[in-house]
Motif scaffolding. Structure first.
Motif, PDB file in Angstrom:
ATOM      1  N   GLN A   1      91.517-106.854  45.503  1.00  0.00           N
ATOM      2  CA  GLN A   1      92.491-107.041  44.428  1.00  0.00           C
ATOM      3  C   GLN A   1      93.303-108.290  44.749  1.00  0.00           C
ATOM      4  O   GLN A   1      93.671-108.536  45.889  1.00  0.00           O
ATOM      5  CB  GLN A   1      93.415-105.828  44.360  1.00  0.00           C
ATOM      6  N   VAL A   2      93.565-109.113  43.716  1.00  0.00           N
ATOM      7  CA  VAL A   2      94.355-110.328  43.909  1.00  0.00           C
ATOM      8  C   VAL A   2      95.477-110.401  42.886  1.00  0.00           C
ATOM      9  O   VAL A   2      95.369-109.887  41.780  1.00  0.00           O
ATOM     10  CB  VAL A   2      93.490-111.600  43.811  1.00  0.00           C
ATOM     11  N   ASP A   3      96.552-111.075  43.281  1.00  0.00           N
ATOM     12  CA  ASP A   3      97.673-111.334  42.389  1.00  0.00           C
ATOM     13  C   ASP A   3      98.018-112.804  42.525  1.00  0.00           C
ATOM     14  O   ASP A   3      98.304-113.281  43.623  1.00  0.00           O
ATOM     15  CB  ASP A   3      98.878-110.468  42.781  1.00  0.00           C
ATOM     16  N   GLY A   4      97.932-113.547  41.434  1.00  0.00           N
ATOM     17  CA  GLY A   4      98.221-114.978  41.444  1.00  0.00           C
ATOM     18  C   GLY A   4      98.075-115.533  40.039  1.00  0.00           C
ATOM     19  O   GLY A   4      97.816-114.795  39.093  1.00  0.00           O
ATOM     20  N   ASP A   5      98.218-116.839  39.894  1.00  0.00           N
ATOM     21  CA  ASP A   5      98.148-117.497  38.587  1.00  0.00           C
ATOM     22  C   ASP A   5      96.699-117.741  38.187  1.00  0.00           C
ATOM     23  O   ASP A   5      96.233-118.865  38.141  1.00  0.00           O
ATOM     24  CB  ASP A   5      98.926-118.815  38.625  1.00  0.00           C
TER      25      ASP A   5
ATOM     26  N   VAL B   1      96.906-116.746  46.142  1.00  0.00           N
ATOM     27  CA  VAL B   1      96.881-115.349  45.712  1.00  0.00           C
ATOM     28  C   VAL B   1      97.424-114.469  46.829  1.00  0.00           C
ATOM     29  O   VAL B   1      97.377-114.833  48.004  1.00  0.00           O
ATOM     30  CB  VAL B   1      95.453-114.876  45.344  1.00  0.00           C
ATOM     31  N   LYS B   2      97.942-113.333  46.427  1.00  0.00           N
ATOM     32  CA  LYS B   2      98.318-112.283  47.374  1.00  0.00           C
ATOM     33  C   LYS B   2      97.225-111.236  47.297  1.00  0.00           C
ATOM     34  O   LYS B   2      96.761-110.890  46.206  1.00  0.00           O
ATOM     35  CB  LYS B   2      99.667-111.672  47.001  1.00  0.00           C
ATOM     36  N   LEU B   3      96.811-110.760  48.459  1.00  0.00           N
ATOM     37  CA  LEU B   3      95.739-109.767  48.504  1.00  0.00           C
ATOM     38  C   LEU B   3      96.307-108.362  48.358  1.00  0.00           C
ATOM     39  O   LEU B   3      97.385-108.068  48.856  1.00  0.00           O
ATOM     40  CB  LEU B   3      94.976-109.877  49.819  1.00  0.00           C
ATOM     41  N   GLY B   4      95.540-107.528  47.676  1.00  0.00           N
ATOM     42  CA  GLY B   4      95.932-106.140  47.497  1.00  0.00           C
ATOM     43  C   GLY B   4      94.920-105.230  48.172  1.00  0.00           C
ATOM     44  O   GLY B   4      94.490-105.488  49.295  1.00  0.00           O
ATOM     45  N   LEU B   5      94.496-104.220  47.458  1.00  0.00           N
ATOM     46  CA  LEU B   5      93.560-103.237  47.999  1.00  0.00           C
ATOM     47  C   LEU B   5      92.151-103.808  48.116  1.00  0.00           C
ATOM     48  O   LEU B   5      91.725-104.598  47.283  1.00  0.00           O
ATOM     49  CB  LEU B   5      93.519-102.005  47.087  1.00  0.00           C
ATOM     50  N   PHE B   6      91.457-103.399  49.153  1.00  0.00           N
ATOM     51  CA  PHE B   6      90.069-103.797  49.361  1.00  0.00           C
ATOM     52  C   PHE B   6      89.155-102.676  48.899  1.00  0.00           C
ATOM     53  O   PHE B   6      89.401-101.513  49.184  1.00  0.00           O
ATOM     54  CB  PHE B   6      89.807-104.074  50.846  1.00  0.00           C
ATOM     55  N   ASP B   7      88.094-103.032  48.187  1.00  0.00           N
ATOM     56  CA  ASP B   7      87.047-102.096  47.786  1.00  0.00           C
ATOM     57  C   ASP B   7      85.840-102.397  48.665  1.00  0.00           C
ATOM     58  O   ASP B   7      85.009-103.239  48.328  1.00  0.00           O
ATOM     59  CB  ASP B   7      86.720-102.289  46.310  1.00  0.00           C
ATOM     60  N   THR B   8      85.777-101.762  49.815  1.00  0.00           N
ATOM     61  CA  THR B   8      84.717-102.066  50.775  1.00  0.00           C
ATOM     62  C   THR B   8      83.337-101.650  50.277  1.00  0.00           C
ATOM     63  O   THR B   8      82.335-102.240  50.666  1.00  0.00           O
ATOM     64  CB  THR B   8      85.000-101.414  52.143  1.00  0.00           C
TER      65      THR B   8
END
Length: 77
Positions: free
Chosen positions: A59-63, A46-53
């Motif tokens: 946020q993740v982007d992947g299959d 996955v590629k990481l996106g924004l963090f909600d601390t």
């Protein structure tokens, strides 16, 4: 909605997982463990996106389609 810390910018309907579900891959990058429909478990890049601390999510982007991340992948909107 995931919010960028110190900003009002956000991403609606973004797939996210708990930060604790993220694992580092040998050689770089990140993955999450998913459980497929046939109960197989596998690591998916996955590629990481924004963090909600505030809620401990990222946020993740992947299959991740047709799967459930071990950390309860959800869409926040």
């Amino acid at each position: 909605m995931l919010l960028l810390c110190g900003s009002t910018a956000g991403v609606g309907n973004a797939p996210s997982v708990p930060v604790t579900a993220i694992v580092a891959k040998f050689g770089g990058g990140f993955a999450v463990e998913v459980v497929r429909a046939d109960a197989r478990r596998e690591l998916v890049a996955v590629k990481l996106g924004l963090f909600d601390t505030a809620h401990g999510r990222v946020q993740v982007d992947g299959d991740l389609a047709a799967s459930s991340a071990s950390g309860e992948s959800t869409r926040h909107g």
